[in-house]
Design a protein around this motif. Structure first.
Motif, PDB file in Angstrom:
ATOM      1  N   VAL A  62       0.838  -1.207   0.000  1.00  0.00           N
ATOM      2  CA  VAL A  62       0.000   0.000   0.000  1.00  0.00           C
ATOM      3  C   VAL A  62       0.869   1.252   0.000  1.00  0.00           C
ATOM      4  CG1 VAL A  62      -1.739   1.325   1.243  1.00  0.00           C
ATOM      5  CG2 VAL A  62      -1.905  -1.155   1.169  1.00  0.00           C
ATOM      6  N   ALA A  63       1.925   1.259   0.807  1.00  0.00           N
ATOM      7  CA  ALA A  63       2.805   2.432   0.873  1.00  0.00           C
ATOM      8  C   ALA A  63       3.468   2.684  -0.481  1.00  0.00           C
ATOM      9  CB  ALA A  63       3.855   2.238   1.961  1.00  0.00           C
ATOM     10  N   ASP A  64       3.933   1.612  -1.135  1.00  0.00           N
ATOM     11  CA  ASP A  64       4.538   1.758  -2.457  1.00  0.00           C
ATOM     12  C   ASP A  64       3.513   2.244  -3.476  1.00  0.00           C
ATOM     13  OD1 ASP A  64       6.986   0.938  -1.509  1.00  0.00           O
ATOM     14  OD2 ASP A  64       6.773  -1.134  -2.198  1.00  0.00           O
ATOM     15  N   TYR A  65       2.303   1.704  -3.385  1.00  0.00           N
ATOM     16  CA  TYR A  65       1.228   2.104  -4.284  1.00  0.00           C
ATOM     17  C   TYR A  65       0.899   3.592  -4.101  1.00  0.00           C
ATOM     18  CZ  TYR A  65      -3.412   2.050  -6.499  1.00  0.00           C
ATOM     19  OH  TYR A  65      -4.511   2.315  -7.288  1.00  0.00           O
ATOM     20  N   ASP A  66       0.790   4.024  -2.850  1.00  0.00           N
ATOM     21  CA  ASP A  66       0.522   5.432  -2.562  1.00  0.00           C
ATOM     22  C   ASP A  66       1.589   6.324  -3.188  1.00  0.00           C
ATOM     23  OD1 ASP A  66      -1.724   4.746  -1.134  1.00  0.00           O
ATOM     24  OD2 ASP A  66      -0.787   4.968   0.839  1.00  0.00           O
ATOM     25  N   ARG A  67       2.839   5.906  -3.081  1.00  0.00           N
ATOM     26  CA  ARG A  67       3.935   6.718  -3.617  1.00  0.00           C
ATOM     27  C   ARG A  67       3.864   6.793  -5.140  1.00  0.00           C
ATOM     28  NH1 ARG A  67       8.386   5.273  -5.901  1.00  0.00           N
ATOM     29  NH2 ARG A  67       8.142   3.096  -5.268  1.00  0.00           N
ATOM     30  N   VAL A  68       3.650   5.670  -5.794  1.00  0.00           N
ATOM     31  CA  VAL A  68       3.629   5.632  -7.260  1.00  0.00           C
ATOM     32  C   VAL A  68       2.445   6.424  -7.822  1.00  0.00           C
ATOM     33  CG1 VAL A  68       3.368   4.106  -9.267  1.00  0.00           C
ATOM     34  CG2 VAL A  68       4.885   3.449  -7.396  1.00  0.00           C
ATOM     35  N   CYS A  69       1.310   6.397  -7.107  1.00  0.00           N
ATOM     36  CA  CYS A  69       0.081   7.019  -7.629  1.00  0.00           C
ATOM     37  C   CYS A  69      -0.177   8.418  -7.080  1.00  0.00           C
ATOM     38  CB  CYS A  69      -1.121   6.124  -7.332  1.00  0.00           C
ATOM     39  SG  CYS A  69      -1.028   4.488  -8.119  1.00  0.00           S
ATOM     40  N   ARG A 216       5.484  -2.045 -29.183  1.00  0.00           N
ATOM     41  CA  ARG A 216       5.474  -2.002 -30.651  1.00  0.00           C
ATOM     42  C   ARG A 216       4.719  -3.183 -31.239  1.00  0.00           C
ATOM     43  NH1 ARG A 216      11.650   0.065 -32.121  1.00  0.00           N
ATOM     44  NH2 ARG A 216      11.258   2.282 -31.693  1.00  0.00           N
ATOM     45  N   LEU A 217       4.770  -4.323 -30.574  1.00  0.00           N
ATOM     46  CA  LEU A 217       4.048  -5.492 -31.073  1.00  0.00           C
ATOM     47  C   LEU A 217       2.544  -5.245 -31.127  1.00  0.00           C
ATOM     48  CD1 LEU A 217       5.935  -8.440 -29.303  1.00  0.00           C
ATOM     49  CD2 LEU A 217       5.949  -7.871 -31.740  1.00  0.00           C
ATOM     50  N   PHE A 218       2.063  -4.296 -30.318  1.00  0.00           N
ATOM     51  CA  PHE A 218       0.634  -3.998 -30.287  1.00  0.00           C
ATOM     52  C   PHE A 218       0.319  -2.606 -30.835  1.00  0.00           C
ATOM     53  CE2 PHE A 218       1.108  -7.457 -27.307  1.00  0.00           C
ATOM     54  CZ  PHE A 218       0.066  -8.287 -27.689  1.00  0.00           C
ATOM     55  N   GLY A 219       1.242  -2.081 -31.642  1.00  0.00           N
ATOM     56  CA  GLY A 219       0.952  -0.863 -32.387  1.00  0.00           C
ATOM     57  C   GLY A 219       1.287   0.442 -31.707  1.00  0.00           C
ATOM     58  N   PHE A 220       1.998   0.388 -30.569  1.00  0.00           N
ATOM     59  CA  PHE A 220       2.389   1.621 -29.885  1.00  0.00           C
ATOM     60  C   PHE A 220       3.874   1.880 -30.119  1.00  0.00           C
ATOM     61  CE2 PHE A 220      -1.061  -0.275 -27.376  1.00  0.00           C
ATOM     62  CZ  PHE A 220      -1.999   0.738 -27.454  1.00  0.00           C
ATOM     63  N   ARG A 221       4.224   3.133 -30.380  1.00  0.00           N
ATOM     64  CA  ARG A 221       5.631   3.446 -30.661  1.00  0.00           C
ATOM     65  C   ARG A 221       6.501   3.329 -29.423  1.00  0.00           C
ATOM     66  NH1 ARG A 221       6.138   8.941 -33.885  1.00  0.00           N
ATOM     67  NH2 ARG A 221       4.676   9.647 -32.277  1.00  0.00           N
ATOM     68  N   ARG A 222       5.893   3.512 -28.270  1.00  0.00           N
ATOM     69  CA  ARG A 222       6.636   3.343 -27.024  1.00  0.00           C
ATOM     70  C   ARG A 222       5.652   2.894 -25.950  1.00  0.00           C
ATOM     71  NH1 ARG A 222       6.572   9.070 -27.982  1.00  0.00           N
ATOM     72  NH2 ARG A 222       5.721  10.313 -26.247  1.00  0.00           N
ATOM     73  N   PRO A 223       6.147   2.442 -24.776  1.00  0.00           N
ATOM     74  CA  PRO A 223       5.230   1.952 -23.729  1.00  0.00           C
ATOM     75  C   PRO A 223       4.214   3.012 -23.328  1.00  0.00           C
ATOM     76  CG  PRO A 223       7.484   1.321 -23.230  1.00  0.00           C
ATOM     77  CD  PRO A 223       7.559   2.262 -24.402  1.00  0.00           C
ATOM     78  N   ILE A 224       3.079   2.541 -22.821  1.00  0.00           N
ATOM     79  CA  ILE A 224       2.009   3.431 -22.380  1.00  0.00           C
ATOM     80  C   ILE A 224       1.714   3.176 -20.901  1.00  0.00           C
ATOM     81  CG2 ILE A 224       0.993   3.594 -24.676  1.00  0.00           C
ATOM     82  CD1 ILE A 224      -1.144   1.568 -23.766  1.00  0.00           C
ATOM     83  N   ALA A 225       1.224   4.194 -20.222  1.00  0.00           N
ATOM     84  CA  ALA A 225       0.885   4.053 -18.802  1.00  0.00           C
ATOM     85  C   ALA A 225      -0.346   3.177 -18.643  1.00  0.00           C
ATOM     86  CB  ALA A 225       0.631   5.435 -18.189  1.00  0.00           C
ATOM     87  N   HIS A 226      -0.411   2.443 -17.529  1.00  0.00           N
ATOM     88  CA  HIS A 226      -1.602   1.678 -17.198  1.00  0.00           C
ATOM     89  C   HIS A 226      -2.795   2.629 -17.032  1.00  0.00           C
ATOM     90  CE1 HIS A 226       1.700  -0.919 -15.845  1.00  0.00           C
ATOM     91  NE2 HIS A 226       0.866  -1.933 -15.821  1.00  0.00           N
ATOM     92  N   GLY A 227      -3.943   2.222 -17.557  1.00  0.00           N
ATOM     93  CA  GLY A 227      -5.137   3.032 -17.370  1.00  0.00           C
ATOM     94  C   GLY A 227      -5.476   3.220 -15.901  1.00  0.00           C
ATOM     95  N   MET A 228      -5.301   2.162 -15.098  1.00  0.00           N
ATOM     96  CA  MET A 228      -5.647   2.271 -13.681  1.00  0.00           C
ATOM     97  C   MET A 228      -4.660   3.142 -12.917  1.00  0.00           C
ATOM     98  SD  MET A 228      -8.570   0.963 -13.196  1.00  0.00           S
ATOM     99  CE  MET A 228      -8.626   0.943 -11.397  1.00  0.00           C
ATOM    100  N   TRP A 229      -3.434   3.308 -13.428  1.00  0.00           N
ATOM    101  CA  TRP A 229      -2.544   4.298 -12.822  1.00  0.00           C
ATOM    102  C   TRP A 229      -3.100   5.695 -13.079  1.00  0.00           C
ATOM    103  CZ3 TRP A 229      -0.095   8.552 -14.864  1.00  0.00           C
ATOM    104  CH2 TRP A 229       0.718   9.249 -13.959  1.00  0.00           C
ATOM    105  N   SER A 230      -3.545   5.941 -14.314  1.00  0.00           N
ATOM    106  CA  SER A 230      -4.090   7.257 -14.651  1.00  0.00           C
ATOM    107  C   SER A 230      -5.296   7.583 -13.778  1.00  0.00           C
ATOM    108  CB  SER A 230      -4.494   7.306 -16.130  1.00  0.00           C
ATOM    109  OG  SER A 230      -3.385   7.086 -16.970  1.00  0.00           O
ATOM    110  N   LYS A 231      -6.168   6.589 -13.580  1.00  0.00           N
ATOM    111  CA  LYS A 231      -7.342   6.816 -12.736  1.00  0.00           C
ATOM    112  C   LYS A 231      -6.912   7.089 -11.297  1.00  0.00           C
ATOM    113  CE  LYS A 231     -11.769   4.920 -11.213  1.00  0.00           C
ATOM    114  NZ  LYS A 231     -12.835   3.924 -11.443  1.00  0.00           N
ATOM    115  N   ALA A 232      -5.982   6.289 -10.786  1.00  0.00           N
ATOM    116  CA  ALA A 232      -5.529   6.475  -9.407  1.00  0.00           C
ATOM    117  C   ALA A 232      -4.866   7.841  -9.230  1.00  0.00           C
ATOM    118  CB  ALA A 232      -4.568   5.357  -9.022  1.00  0.00           C
ATOM    119  N   ARG A 233      -4.081   8.256 -10.223  1.00  0.00           N
ATOM    120  CA  ARG A 233      -3.402   9.553 -10.110  1.00  0.00           C
ATOM    121  C   ARG A 233      -4.417  10.696 -10.056  1.00  0.00           C
ATOM    122  NH1 ARG A 233      -1.596  13.131  -8.481  1.00  0.00           N
ATOM    123  NH2 ARG A 233       0.328  14.312  -8.882  1.00  0.00           N
ATOM    124  N   CYS A 234      -5.499  10.580 -10.829  1.00  0.00           N
ATOM    125  CA  CYS A 234      -6.550  11.599 -10.783  1.00  0.00           C
ATOM    126  C   CYS A 234      -7.248  11.602  -9.426  1.00  0.00           C
ATOM    127  CB  CYS A 234      -7.566  11.358 -11.891  1.00  0.00           C
ATOM    128  SG  CYS A 234      -6.953  11.678 -13.567  1.00  0.00           S
TER     129      CYS A 234
END
Length: 288
Positions: A62-69, A216-234
């Motif tokens: 939880v502490a690590d999660y809080d820090r990342v998000c 790239r194997l799935f059509g992205f030029r570089r890695p993308i952030a997890h959607g749930m990280w974006s939600k948590a950050r908001c």
């Protein structure tokens, strides 16, 4: 196609412990190899609900999660953290041979979380997951994966993740004006490490988030952030405004490439949004 199983028609299956995420990802990757896993998937949703009881909170996680998000350290769990706790169970459901959509290539297009009361780090949760509402989409099929967290038989948390299995190439988009981006409340720099750090604290090691080659194997030029990280950050940005009981729903739009700079905005209707530097939406959300 894929009629929604009624709750009474689903067979309860209790597992002795949370599944190992690594083994489930290997199963999904193996099933995605040419010539393997074809013809095994059924047209309907699996009529089961998986349960694991007695899941305790790892305070270090939880502490690590809080820090990342971006959450403040607290004995109260962020509303998005039970999703992380129960994710291995949902992953077990989605990697089953009879699940109608292959995990590799699934796109997380929406998530709705309801907190019925605050959950503290000293509580032990029971998790249940099942799939419902398999339905057509312009680009393939969508399905809702439901994850429920309970304490002493009382539901305290519910998450519904909507996934899109792309089975057809998108057609041409209609031209039109894009609405003006809302005024930014904050601007965040999203570094490449967010992909690997969120994977470590969440258990979601999808290579599109952690590997340039995997992306790239799935059509992205570089890695993308997890959607749930974006939600948590908001939600971390809204932390001081959130009540004890609420539902927060988001629609994931354009992915957040790593690295990038994103703008967070509060909307006049009480919602929130995340946009890129050109004003294109990554995420739109509401709290009620």
């Amino acid at each position: 196609m894929g009629a929604r199983p009624e709750s009474g028609s689903r067979t309860p299956v209790e597992l002795p412990r949370m599944p190992a995420v690594g083994a489930l990802h290997r199963r999904a990757l193996l099933g995605a190899l040419p010539g393997l896993g074809k013809g095994r998937r059924g047209p309907d949703l699996p009529a089961v609900e998986l349960t694991v009881g007695g899941v305790s909170v790892d305070r270090g996680q939880v502490a690590d999660y809080d820090r990342v998000c971006g959450f403040r350290l607290s004995d109260r769990l962020p509303a998005t953290f039970p999703h992380v706790m129960g994710f291995p169970l949902a992953l077990r459901l989605m990697t089953a041979p009879d699940f109608p959509l292959p995990l590799i290539g699934l796109v997380h297009v929406g998530n709705r979380i309801t907190t019925h009361r605050p959950i503290t780090a000293d509580e032990t949760l029971d998790f249940t997951t099942y799939a419902e509402n398999l339905r057509p989409h312009d680009r393939g099929r969508q399905v809702d994966v439901v994850l429920v967290g309970s304490v002493d038989g009382e539901e305290v948390w519910r998450g519904v993740s909507t996934y899109l299995g792309r089975e057809r190439k998108p057609g041409g988009r209609e031209a039109g004006e894009r609405p003006a981006a809302p005024t930014a409340t904050a601007s965040w720099r999203v570094e490449p490490r967010i992909g690997t750090e969120y994977a470590r604290v969440s258990g979601d090691h999808n290579p599109i988030h952690t590997s340039r080659l995997g992306a790239r194997l799935f059509g992205f030029r570089r890695p993308i952030a997890h959607g749930m990280w974006s939600k948590a950050r908001c939600l971390a940005a809204l932390e001081a405004r959130l009540p004890d009981v609420y539902t927060v729903e988001v629609a994931f739009k354009l992915p957040v490439p790593l690295p990038s700079t994103v703008s967070f905005a509060l909307l006049p209707d009480g919602g929130f949004a995340l946009h890129d530097s050109r004003g294109r939406p990554h995420l739109t959300g509401s709290v009620r």
